[in-house]
Motif scaffolding. Structure first.
Motif, PDB file in Angstrom:
ATOM      1  N   ARG A 377       0.836  -1.207   0.000  1.00  0.00           N
ATOM      2  CA  ARG A 377       0.000   0.000   0.000  1.00  0.00           C
ATOM      3  C   ARG A 377       0.872   1.258   0.000  1.00  0.00           C
ATOM      4  N   THR A 378       1.968   1.233   0.754  1.00  0.00           N
ATOM      5  CA  THR A 378       2.861   2.387   0.799  1.00  0.00           C
ATOM      6  C   THR A 378       3.511   2.630  -0.555  1.00  0.00           C
ATOM      7  N   LEU A 379       3.880   1.567  -1.260  1.00  0.00           N
ATOM      8  CA  LEU A 379       4.546   1.711  -2.552  1.00  0.00           C
ATOM      9  C   LEU A 379       3.619   2.206  -3.647  1.00  0.00           C
ATOM     10  N   GLY A 380       2.352   1.837  -3.602  1.00  0.00           N
ATOM     11  CA  GLY A 380       1.444   2.220  -4.676  1.00  0.00           C
ATOM     12  C   GLY A 380       1.588   1.334  -5.892  1.00  0.00           C
ATOM     13  N   ARG A 381       1.027   1.759  -7.011  1.00  0.00           N
ATOM     14  CA  ARG A 381       0.876   0.895  -8.188  1.00  0.00           C
ATOM     15  C   ARG A 381       2.098   0.855  -9.089  1.00  0.00           C
ATOM     16  N   GLN A 382       3.020   1.807  -8.974  1.00  0.00           N
ATOM     17  CA  GLN A 382       4.112   1.903  -9.941  1.00  0.00           C
ATOM     18  C   GLN A 382       5.451   1.414  -9.415  1.00  0.00           C
ATOM     19  N   HIS A 383       5.484   0.891  -8.183  1.00  0.00           N
ATOM     20  CA  HIS A 383       6.745   0.466  -7.583  1.00  0.00           C
ATOM     21  C   HIS A 383       6.741  -1.041  -7.328  1.00  0.00           C
ATOM     22  N   TRP A 384       7.877  -1.655  -7.574  1.00  0.00           N
ATOM     23  CA  TRP A 384       8.055  -3.111  -7.466  1.00  0.00           C
ATOM     24  C   TRP A 384       8.460  -3.470  -6.047  1.00  0.00           C
ATOM     25  N   LEU A 385       7.851  -4.530  -5.506  1.00  0.00           N
ATOM     26  CA  LEU A 385       8.155  -5.009  -4.160  1.00  0.00           C
ATOM     27  C   LEU A 385       8.579  -6.468  -4.265  1.00  0.00           C
ATOM     28  N   ILE A 386       9.875  -6.720  -4.097  1.00  0.00           N
ATOM     29  CA  ILE A 386      10.448  -8.050  -4.319  1.00  0.00           C
ATOM     30  C   ILE A 386      10.995  -8.593  -3.001  1.00  0.00           C
ATOM     31  N   ALA A 387      10.740  -9.853  -2.732  1.00  0.00           N
ATOM     32  CA  ALA A 387      11.076 -10.459  -1.451  1.00  0.00           C
ATOM     33  C   ALA A 387      12.252 -11.422  -1.586  1.00  0.00           C
ATOM     34  N   GLU A 388      13.241 -11.294  -0.689  1.00  0.00           N
ATOM     35  CA  GLU A 388      14.252 -12.338  -0.604  1.00  0.00           C
ATOM     36  C   GLU A 388      13.612 -13.581  -0.008  1.00  0.00           C
ATOM     37  N   HIS A 389      13.836 -14.721  -0.634  1.00  0.00           N
ATOM     38  CA  HIS A 389      13.275 -15.985  -0.160  1.00  0.00           C
ATOM     39  C   HIS A 389      14.112 -17.102  -0.760  1.00  0.00           C
ATOM     40  N   GLY A 390      14.636 -17.986   0.069  1.00  0.00           N
ATOM     41  CA  GLY A 390      15.539 -19.014  -0.414  1.00  0.00           C
ATOM     42  C   GLY A 390      14.900 -20.361  -0.652  1.00  0.00           C
TER      43      GLY A 390
END
Length: 649
Positions: A377-390
């Protein structure tokens, strides 16, 4: 269940003989539907299955609903069947059932089979393998086309104006923990020593080498942390509100962002939401006064100084996401750290979240989904949110949280296991063993099975990595220049966002994550310095990266298409990236192999390229011949070909 028919070649899995559906635009009418939409889905069933019925099973409000599919026209050696999925819930799961003929004169391969995202099953399976439609707001559209270049800032480049001593050491106001290094000095394999070896790379140095990055075909730069810390890796941040002066400070980040955006490129930053460093002002305030508001930011035990460190490391105190003030400070809302670096003049285009798999999780506490939703929600629609996960990221991608993951489980691990040096003694990503060398069938089952657990848009918006700052380098994993080039080709051809760790385009070596943080050998790139065992440049790898990224940029199928597995042997993988604007067949070989024969009618298309110069991408010893109704794929050595096909529809 692999192929329902006995293959003619030993060890051949002929997936082309199976019913086919994928989550790409060839088989689904919408990849990002809204709640209440109806999505048309298409399934191809070979006539050899003698299907008496084909059904679509979807889940609505927790209840399975089955409907018959409409039989369409013939195509190749089978027929297309069409149905509709109602997106009644934010997460909608579906699969297909192919029922065999009841006519004993036309026996079916199976009485019935489930067609799932993981493949064709001859038995009942859980919903975890179902195809998935997500009605939540999708990731930014640009992500599907992105090619990412990962930079560890201290080891990438010193700016021309960066001061050095007569001995070539950084001449900076160094913190007490830093050990200054010459750019040509080796990076230690020891984690503690490597963490304090300061080579002096900075953000202005990145600006001076943007021509190199853009020349590879990359359009997005991902930086590991840039905040002040007690190490050069900076995952132990002492502040989030400013850029480390060792990197040039806030002004340098603003200059880098402006330089990238002027070129039409993007910037991704790295944030630790799981922990801070023990030097962080929040933690120091919490230690100094048990009644301080910051005390709630961390997992303390009572009024004493006992606290939880990430994985038991005391210098990395773990954050407590039950604290509203901490959430507002770090990632919730317009006044948070997260929002600050997205705004001008820094204008970052997204965040990679460190240790996302453990963020908000401790014992009975599990707030990871809420953290991801709030950040989105903080990032909005135009920003990518990528998670580190092994490992398996299923629990964290099936909703409105992270857009995607660093796909170690569904990309890095299976390709390492298939392409690894048979004599490798490198650690198998944390397991008490060296890297195994698995046949293509086993690698394919992982590539299908692991990725089946995530919605396909999440896969397209996840990072594919051959190596990173946390792993050995791909050139050391394969032990071979030819297999490395095959890996670089697959980086551009499999679904997901190609993410190249700086230096892999040069064939640099790295024995572990620390050793892989080797300074970029710019003197060798421009021909002014001597080569060594660690920094010798593989110019063929550099060319392969450029050609592979160019092929991806030119092909909607490689960027946004679905995937259909065609065949696998011990030494070859064959699949098609499907797309209505033109599909592409990929044949990857880790070594020489005998011809694989695929009937053209099962392929649902013919190869347009008659020679390597007509291929979308051709690397090494892969070869093909298309005639008399059969496509023959062979190899004289490691190689990869990406071949345009006639329209699969």
């Amino acid at each position: 269940m692999t192929a329902p028919f006995t293959p003619t070649a030993p060890g051949l899995d002929l997936f082309a003989a199976e019913p086919f559906h994928d989550s790409g635009p060839l088989c689904t009418s919408a990849s990002a539907p809204a709640l209440g939409d109806t999505v048309e889905v298409r399934l191809w069933v070979p006539d050899l299955w003698h299907a008496s019925a084909v059904a679509l099973r979807q889940v609505r409000d927790g209840e399975p609903v089955a409907t018959a599919l409409e039989r369409g026209p013939a195509d190749g050696a089978g027929h297309w069947f069409t149905g509709e999925v109602l997106v009644h819930n934010p997460v909608t799961r579906y699969r297909f059932c192919v029922v065999g003929s009841q006519d004993p004169s036309a026996p079916s391969p199976l009485p019935y089979a489930w067609v799932t995202a993981a493949g064709v099953r001859d038995h009942d399976v859980t919903d975890a393998e179902d195809f998935t439609l997500i009605a939540h707001t999708p990731a930014p559209d640009w992500v599907a086309d992105a090619i990412v270049y990962q930079i560890f800032p201290d080891r990438f480049a010193r700016a021309a104006h960066s001061p050095t001593t007569a001995d070539g050491l950084p001449d900076l106001d160094l913190p007490d923990w830093a050990e200054p290094m010459r750019w040509s000095d080796p990076a230690s394999e020891d984690g503690h020593r490597n963490g304090v070896q300061l080579f002096g790379g900075d953000l202005d140095g990145i600006i001076e080498h943007l021509d190199h990055i853009q020349g590879l075909g990359a359009d997005t730069v991902y930086l590991t942390p840039i905040f002040p810390a007690g190490s050069v890796h900076r995952y132990d941040a002492s502040a989030f509100e400013r850029v480390d002066p060792l990197l040039g400070g806030d002004d340098a980040l603003a200059r880098l962002s402006a330089a990238l955006h002027e070129r039409g490129m993007r910037l991704i930053l790295d944030l630790t939401t799981n922990h801070t460093g023990d030097r962080h002002a929040w933690f120091q305030a919490a230690l100094a006064d048990p009644t301080a508001p910051e005390r709630d930011f961390y997992l303390f035990s009572g009024d004493g100084d006992d606290y939880v460190g990430w994985l038991g490391v005391p210098s990395l105190p773990k954050l407590d996401h039950r604290a509203p003030a901490m959430r507002r400070a770090l990632y919730e809302g317009a006044d948070s750290v997260t929002a600050h670096w997205l705004a001008e003049p820094f204008s970052a285009d997204g965040w990679r979240i460190d240790v996302a798999n453990m963020t908000g999780r401790h014992g009975a506490q599990d707030l990871a989904h809420e953290v991801a939703r709030t950040m989105r929600r903080t990032l909005g629609r135009q920003h990518w949110l990528i998670a580190e996960h092994g490992h398996d990221a299923t629990r964290d991608l099936d909703g409105d949280g992270w857009h995607g993951t660093m796909n170690y489980a569904g990309f890095t691990r299976p390709l390492w296991a298939w392409l690894a040096d048979p004599d490798s003694d490198l650690n198998w990503l944390g397991l008490p063993m060296s890297i195994p060398r698995l046949p293509g069938g086993a690698a394919t089952r992982t590539l299908r099975g692991v990725n089946a657990q995530m919605p396909y848009p999440s896969r397209l918006h996840s990072q594919n990595l051959l190596s990173s700052h946390d792993t050995p380098r791909i050139r050391t994993v394969t032990g071979d220049a030819g297999r490395t080039r095959v890996a670089l080709g697959l980086l551009a051809c499999l679904p997901g966002v190609p993410t190249l760790f700086a230096g892999d385009e040069l064939g640099l070596h790295g024995l572990n994550g620390e050793h892989s943080r080797t300074p970029m050998p710019w003197d060798l790139i421009d021909g002014s310095g001597p080569a060594s065992a660690v920094t010798a440049i593989d110019h063929d790898a550099l060319t392969t990266v450029q050609r592979s990224f160019a092929a991806r940029a030119a092909s909607p199928a490689l960027r946004r298409g679905g995937i259909r597995w065609i065949a696998a042997t011990a030494d070859a993988l064959v699949f098609v990236r499907t797309h209505p604007e033109g599909s592409v067949l990929i044949h990857a070989a880790r070594t020489a192999h005998d011809a694989i024969e695929v009937p053209t009618d099962l392929l649902l298309g013919t190869v347009r390229a008659q020679n390597p110069s007509a291929a979308l991408l051709h690397v090494g010893g892969a070869a093909w011949a298309d005639g008399a109704g059969v496509l023959r794929l062979s190899a004289e050595g490691p190689g990869l070909s990406a071949l345009p096909l006639t329209d699969l529809t």
